[in-house]
Design an enzyme around this catalytic site. Sequence first.
Site: not given
Length: 319
Positions: A107-108
Amino acid sequence: MQRRVVFVVFDGFQLLDLAGPADVFAAATLVARADGYGIEVTASRAGAVTANTGITVAAPTAIGDVTGEIDTLVVVGGLSVAGHLPDPVLTGQIARLSGLARRTASVCNGALLLAEAGLLAGRRATTHWLAAADLARYPQVAVDADRIYQRDGDVWTSAGVTAGIDLALALVADDHGGRLARDVARGLVVYLHRPGGQSQFSAAMRARGTAPDESMRELLAYIDSSPGDDLSVPALARRAGLSERHFARVFAERTGLPPGRYVERSRAEAARRLLETTDHPLDRIARETGIGAPETLFRVFRRLWRVAPGEYRRRFATH
């Protein structure tokens, strides 16, 4: 049996990178029950781990002690990622757990940890747009910073922060089908996930946000609200009171997109909304949105979102 999901966190991680996807998996479990997800959190050491907000979460097991088969490994991101990249123990353990997992996700800017662990070599990946240049420093990674999420084989990456929710919905859809993913999205009151990856922000949002004057914002609003009108460069130039050449130059300077590309994206997004919310046949949608023919609609969808219009409707219609 429940699918085992292991989240890797570290001091200073982005709390929503964990909480958003975890809530998606938990909500899916309420519906899927025995075929749901079991969530675990691990870190370099067992105990309390402090997020960027100052909130602490418990990591019952140190990452080096995690064993056994894993369905999904999720590495979160955060502003502190850069400080953890030089940690060979953390990145080495991430690589080890990935070998135990059916699939690996980030994520990210957690994608940077995957890259440092050697898990993105030869793969296409995305990340938060602010971290795209950092990810591009890994020469074997093909970076596509304009995606909400990217799948390359058994490795999935997502854009920034809330895009982790889209990623988790995509993983649920991959496991259980689009219907369950839609139910989860409605329950969490979030937008439906888009298939195959798409722009992090719509063309309208990007361009309106960068247009420096009210006249240009009004023109963009007109384009977005009137996809079936004549939106050719001559017509738009007349509306703006400029010569065609001057208009094309000013439009690109103020929005970051040539007028033709902006119009195509805006019309495609209008078609996408009609596919989600109506039963209109494809020829009507193509006609009403100014795209023209179903064949053109198909080509635009395949180029922008890598999915056919009919498949998009089957998976993500809300009516």
